[in-house]
Design an enzyme around this catalytic site. Sequence first.
Site, PDB file in Angstrom:
ATOM      1  N   ASP A  96       0.847  -1.192   0.000  1.00 34.82           N
ATOM      2  CA  ASP A  96       0.000   0.000   0.000  1.00 34.82           C
ATOM      3  C   ASP A  96       0.883   1.243   0.000  1.00 34.82           C
ATOM      4  O   ASP A  96       1.901   1.307   0.692  1.00 34.82           O
ATOM      5  CB  ASP A  96      -0.917  -0.006   1.239  1.00 34.82           C
ATOM      6  CG  ASP A  96      -2.076   0.969   1.106  1.00 34.82           C
ATOM      7  OD1 ASP A  96      -3.224   0.510   0.970  1.00 34.82           O
ATOM      8  OD2 ASP A  96      -1.822   2.198   1.134  1.00 34.82           O
ATOM      9  N   ILE A  97       0.505   2.245  -0.763  1.00 40.57           N
ATOM     10  CA  ILE A  97       1.305   3.472  -0.895  1.00 40.57           C
ATOM     11  C   ILE A  97       1.267   4.287   0.400  1.00 40.57           C
ATOM     12  O   ILE A  97       2.155   5.121   0.618  1.00 40.57           O
ATOM     13  CB  ILE A  97       0.779   4.296  -2.093  1.00 40.57           C
ATOM     14  CG1 ILE A  97       1.854   5.221  -2.632  1.00 40.57           C
ATOM     15  CG2 ILE A  97      -0.490   5.063  -1.735  1.00 40.57           C
ATOM     16  CD1 ILE A  97       1.509   5.828  -3.980  1.00 40.57           C
TER      17      ILE A  97
ATOM     18  N   GLY B 149     -15.042   3.095   4.341  1.00 40.91           N
ATOM     19  CA  GLY B 149     -13.693   3.523   3.974  1.00 40.91           C
ATOM     20  C   GLY B 149     -13.211   3.061   2.619  1.00 40.91           C
ATOM     21  O   GLY B 149     -12.044   3.285   2.289  1.00 40.91           O
TER      22      GLY B 149
ATOM     23  N   HIS C  69     -10.358  -5.524  -3.302  1.00 44.71           N
ATOM     24  CA  HIS C  69      -9.002  -5.714  -2.776  1.00 44.71           C
ATOM     25  C   HIS C  69      -9.058  -6.098  -1.318  1.00 44.71           C
ATOM     26  O   HIS C  69      -9.889  -5.585  -0.565  1.00 44.71           O
ATOM     27  CB  HIS C  69      -8.145  -4.457  -2.960  1.00 44.71           C
ATOM     28  CG  HIS C  69      -8.745  -3.207  -2.401  1.00 44.71           C
ATOM     29  ND1 HIS C  69      -9.724  -2.495  -3.062  1.00 44.71           N
ATOM     30  CD2 HIS C  69      -8.518  -2.542  -1.238  1.00 44.71           C
ATOM     31  CE1 HIS C  69     -10.061  -1.443  -2.334  1.00 44.71           C
ATOM     32  NE2 HIS C  69      -9.346  -1.451  -1.220  1.00 44.71           N
TER      33      HIS C  69
ATOM     34  N   HIS D  96      -6.933  -5.880   2.145  1.00 46.73           N
ATOM     35  CA  HIS D  96      -5.796  -5.315   2.867  1.00 46.73           C
ATOM     36  C   HIS D  96      -5.230  -6.423   3.762  1.00 46.73           C
ATOM     37  O   HIS D  96      -5.986  -7.053   4.508  1.00 46.73           O
ATOM     38  CB  HIS D  96      -6.240  -4.184   3.793  1.00 46.73           C
ATOM     39  CG  HIS D  96      -6.778  -2.968   3.110  1.00 46.73           C
ATOM     40  ND1 HIS D  96      -6.048  -1.815   2.955  1.00 46.73           N
ATOM     41  CD2 HIS D  96      -7.996  -2.718   2.574  1.00 46.73           C
ATOM     42  CE1 HIS D  96      -6.795  -0.896   2.349  1.00 46.73           C
ATOM     43  NE2 HIS D  96      -7.979  -1.421   2.106  1.00 46.73           N
TER      44      HIS D  96
HETATM   45  P1  5GP Z   1      -9.692   1.308   0.341  1.00 49.67           P
HETATM   46  O1  5GP Z   1      -9.700   2.662   1.000  1.00 49.67           O
HETATM   47  O2  5GP Z   1     -10.472   1.339  -0.958  1.00 49.67           O
HETATM   48  O3  5GP Z   1     -10.102   0.162   1.234  1.00 49.67           O
HETATM   49  O4  5GP Z   1      -8.178   0.998   0.016  1.00 49.67           O
HETATM   50  C1  5GP Z   1      -7.495   1.614  -1.031  1.00 49.67           C
HETATM   51  C2  5GP Z   1      -6.034   1.616  -0.657  1.00 49.67           C
HETATM   52  O5  5GP Z   1      -5.282   1.897  -1.836  1.00 49.67           O
HETATM   53  C3  5GP Z   1      -5.649   2.671   0.382  1.00 49.67           C
HETATM   54  O6  5GP Z   1      -5.105   2.038   1.531  1.00 49.67           O
HETATM   55  C4  5GP Z   1      -4.614   3.536  -0.347  1.00 49.67           C
HETATM   56  O7  5GP Z   1      -3.547   3.936   0.476  1.00 49.67           O
HETATM   57  C5  5GP Z   1      -4.143   2.622  -1.465  1.00 49.67           C
HETATM   58  N1  5GP Z   1      -3.681   3.312  -2.647  1.00 49.67           N
HETATM   59  C6  5GP Z   1      -4.268   4.397  -3.251  1.00 49.67           C
HETATM   60  N2  5GP Z   1      -3.574   4.745  -4.337  1.00 49.67           N
HETATM   61  C7  5GP Z   1      -2.536   3.869  -4.441  1.00 49.67           C
HETATM   62  C8  5GP Z   1      -1.464   3.725  -5.376  1.00 49.67           C
HETATM   63  O8  5GP Z   1      -1.330   4.466  -6.351  1.00 49.67           O
HETATM   64  N3  5GP Z   1      -0.585   2.719  -5.158  1.00 49.67           N
HETATM   65  C9  5GP Z   1      -0.691   1.878  -4.080  1.00 49.67           C
HETATM   66  N4  5GP Z   1       0.242   0.917  -3.953  1.00 49.67           N
HETATM   67  N5  5GP Z   1      -1.701   1.976  -3.182  1.00 49.67           N
HETATM   68  C10 5GP Z   1      -2.603   2.964  -3.357  1.00 49.67           C
END
Ligand code: 5GP
Length: 119
Positions: free
Chosen positions: A35-36, A98, A105, A107
């Site tokens: 994760d970034i 969130g 995906h 985590h």
């Molecule tokens: P969500 O919030 O949808 O459950 O998780 C999305 C995740 O993607 C977040 O934890 C966010 O930090 C990660 N993320 C967003 N943009 C990027 C990116 O460009 N590269 C990577 N590796 N992770 C990303």
Amino acid sequence: MAGERQDDCLFCKIVAGEVPADVVRETGTTLAFRDINPQAPTHVLVVPKVHYRDAPSLAAADPQVTADVLREAGEVAAEDKVDGTGYRIVFNTGSGAGQTVWHAHAHVLGGRGFNWPPG
Ligand code: 5GP
Ligand code: ZN
């Protein structure tokens, strides 16, 4: 269409190699990358290569690939050696929970303690 690449989807672009990512594992059906914005020492995202908007949609359409995602989450935890102490597999589903990227995906979070209930 569900299952097909979405040109405006960040994770479809990462799967296609069009956006760089720190990839830790790849199979025929899944990609795992860090994760970034990590929220724990281990914070890896495991995505199906096919596009579905969230994990339940993926599960309804493709149970095998859903199982692949979960198996790979466990492999990531083992490779990062966080499986012994315990780790979280989280599927944020819906904006109120969130979810910000609308490509299913998991985590994988580990390497620190976790509270229950989650925040
Ligand atoms: P969500 O919030 O949808 O459950 O998780 C999305 C995740 O993607 C977040 O934890 C966010 O930090 C990660 N993320 C967003 N943009 C990027 C990116 O460009 N590269 C990577 N590796 N992770 C990303
Ligand atoms: Zn996608």
